[in-house]
Enzyme design. Structure first.
Site, short mmCIF file in Angstrom:
data_model
loop_
_atom_site.label_atom_id
_atom_site.label_comp_id
_atom_site.label_asym_id
_atom_site.label_seq_id
_atom_site.Cartn_x
_atom_site.Cartn_y
_atom_site.Cartn_z
N ASP A 1 -1.64 -21.70 -12.24
CA ASP A 1 -0.69 -20.60 -12.38
C ASP A 1 0.68 -21.19 -12.73
OD1 ASP A 1 -0.79 -17.44 -11.36
OD2 ASP A 1 1.22 -18.28 -11.48
N THR B 1 -4.13 -8.81 -19.59
CA THR B 1 -4.03 -8.23 -20.94
C THR B 1 -3.47 -6.81 -20.80
OG1 THR B 1 -6.35 -7.55 -20.80
CG2 THR B 1 -5.87 -9.61 -21.95
N THR C 1 -10.12 -9.28 -19.92
CA THR C 1 -10.70 -8.15 -20.63
C THR C 1 -10.03 -8.02 -22.00
OG1 THR C 1 -11.15 -7.01 -18.56
CG2 THR C 1 -11.12 -5.68 -20.55
N LEU D 1 -15.25 -6.46 -11.15
CA LEU D 1 -14.77 -6.50 -9.77
C LEU D 1 -13.99 -5.24 -9.44
CD1 LEU D 1 -13.47 -10.18 -9.69
CD2 LEU D 1 -15.77 -9.35 -9.20
N ARG E 1 -17.49 11.33 -6.26
CA ARG E 1 -16.60 11.83 -5.22
C ARG E 1 -15.39 12.52 -5.88
NH1 ARG E 1 -16.89 10.44 -0.08
NH2 ARG E 1 -14.62 10.53 0.15
N GLY F 1 -11.95 14.46 -6.36
CA GLY F 1 -10.69 14.26 -5.65
C GLY F 1 -9.50 14.34 -6.56
N GLY G 1 -7.09 5.84 -10.34
CA GLY G 1 -5.90 5.07 -10.68
C GLY G 1 -6.28 3.63 -10.92
N CYS H 1 -7.35 -1.09 -14.31
CA CYS H 1 -8.46 -1.31 -15.24
C CYS H 1 -8.88 -0.06 -16.01
CB CYS H 1 -9.66 -1.88 -14.48
SG CYS H 1 -9.42 -3.58 -13.94
N ARG I 1 -0.75 0.35 -8.95
CA ARG I 1 -0.70 0.58 -10.39
C ARG I 1 -1.49 1.84 -10.78
NH1 ARG I 1 -2.49 -5.22 -12.58
NH2 ARG I 1 -3.76 -5.05 -10.68
#
Length: 423
Positions: free
Chosen positions: A30, A86, A124, A159, A257, A259, A263, A266, A333
């Site tokens: 990093d 990305t 991605t 993930l 589900r 609702g 969000g 991804c 996010r």
């Protein structure tokens, strides 16, 4: 194996910890020295279920270390993963600047390597990126030929934030896009201890798998929300409908589900990128675009129901339970809560809010919100439930005005209760 992982965000650090837990020697790279220091001390720079414990174990055992020295990490690794972000641009395309920079920086130490190494794109990226963008950069910077002197693979991640560690260690499938057979075989060896089918294909197909999967799941959520909105008007419990639907093996119960909408980074980013890519080749994705529009409208239904019970929001004190886009993470996010809180403030309400993990992140966006404990939030004139954290099932909702966007069963104990897609 000696593994290098470039990038230590949700994907990169999970990948690093996961492979290290399997006994591989992993170097996490990093550019941020503070993040590197945290990782080396066994502390994750963000919250993710089980990550801290596994990070501490793997660093203590000497299986995982972090560094800012990419050249050294690449030079001493046989498999190099690119897991940098990305992000979306304003037009929906993805920003490849970090991927390109990583490829350039990998190519330089690759030039000096004698052994056959494999560069794996796990970020991605839209179909065609690895072959048309990444490989030419690697070849130019290294002076070597892909498929001959070094290998290239595309290995999409699947993930879920909040369950990323579990998902990595117990995958549904492992998708390997291979530029050449030797590349795919070497990467397959790294996954040999995982109990999951390994699907090999070309680079572009592997890239498309991620976009197709996320677009389908996002559309499935929007679909059940549309059904839920109809059920609400007809006095039908959408969860009874969804349960019966889920017994059909062609449909399954997952992601049914209803609702306040989805969000996270991804779904919105990947769906937007696929829509833009399709437009670029002259094929508008009408179905997927319709699903996006449903999701954009869905959180605002919470405010419609709220006003039905309390009237004009000017000067009213409104509580919000849940700020992260889903339980098990501190990530806000594209959280529906961002949209809802912003609209509450715009309409003149004051807001009290609580989240087990995400309040500090949310405070950076809305410092004017009163962040407090859940009991104090429930003392507001009305409370919106925006995230289905398990602890919300333990609260006392009696006598409160509750608008529920996530089906918290305990909240139904109050007399003034309304679900977004159910009564």
């Amino acid at each position: 194996m000696e593994v290098c992982v470039i990038g230590s965000g949700y994907v990169g650090l999970t990948v690093s910890v996961g492979f290290a837990s399997k006994g591989n020697s992993v170097t996490s790279v990093d550019v941020d020295e503070e993040i590197v220091e945290k990782i080396n001390s066994g502390n994750a720079p963000f919250f993710e279920e089980s990550l801290d414990e596994m990070l501490e174990d793997t660093t203590d055992e000497g299986l995982l270390r972090a560094t800012t020295d990419l050249k050294d990490a690449v030079g001493n690794s046989s498999i190099i993963f690119v897991t940098v972000g990305t992000p979306s641009k304003e037009d929906g395309t993805i920003d490849l600047s970090s991927v390109k920079k990583s490829a350039e920086e990998i190519g330089q130490p690759l030039r000096k390597k004698d052994d056959y190494s494999v560069v794996v794109v796990k970020s991605t990226v839209v179909p065609g990126t690895t072959e048309e963008t990444v490989i030419p950069i690697l070849e130019e910077e290294s002076g070597k030929r892909a498929g001959e002197d070094f290998g290239v693979c595309m290995n999409p991640e699947f993930l879920r934030e909040g369950r990323a560690v579990s998902d990595f260690l117990n995958p549904d499938r492992i998708v390997i896009g291979e530029y050449d057979e030797q590349s795919g075989d070497l990467l397959s060896e790294l996954y040999e201890d995982f109990d999951a089918p390994v699907l090999k294909m070309d680079l572009s197909s592997a890239e498309m798998v991620k976009y197709a999967s996320n677009s389908f799941l996002a559309t499935k959520i929007s679909f059940i929300n549309e059904i839920g909105n109809i059920c609400k008007e007809l006095g039908i419990d959408v969860y009874d409908v969804a349960e019966a639907m889920g017994y059909d093996e062609r449909i399954s119960e997952r992601f049914l589900r209803a609702g306040a909408g989805y969000g996270g980074s991804c779904f919105r980013k990947d769906v937007g990128a696929l829509i833009k890519s399709a437009e670029d080749i002259g094929y508008p994705l009408k179905l997927i675009k319709a699903g996006v529009k449903v999701n954009e409208r869905q959180p605002l239904k919470m405010l419609d129901l709220l006003e039905k019970h309390v009237g004009d929001l000017q000067g009213r004190e409104i509580g919000v339970l849940g700020l992260s886009f889903k339980p098990g993470t501190d990530d806000i996010r594209n959280s529906p809560s961002l949209r809802v809180v912003g609209e509450l403030l715009k309409r003149g309400a004051s807001v009290k809010a609580y989240d087990p993990k995400a309040m500090e992140n949310f405070k950076e966006v809305y410092p004017e919100v009163d962040y407090c404990d859940p009991e104090e939030v429930l003392n507001s004139e009305a409370t919106l439930i925006m995230t289905d954290w398990g602890e919300f099932e333990e609260l006392d909702y009696r006598g409160k005005v509750i608008i529920d966007g996530r089906r918290i069963e305990k909240a139904k104990e109050t007399e003034t209760y309304e679900g977004i897609c159910w009564s």
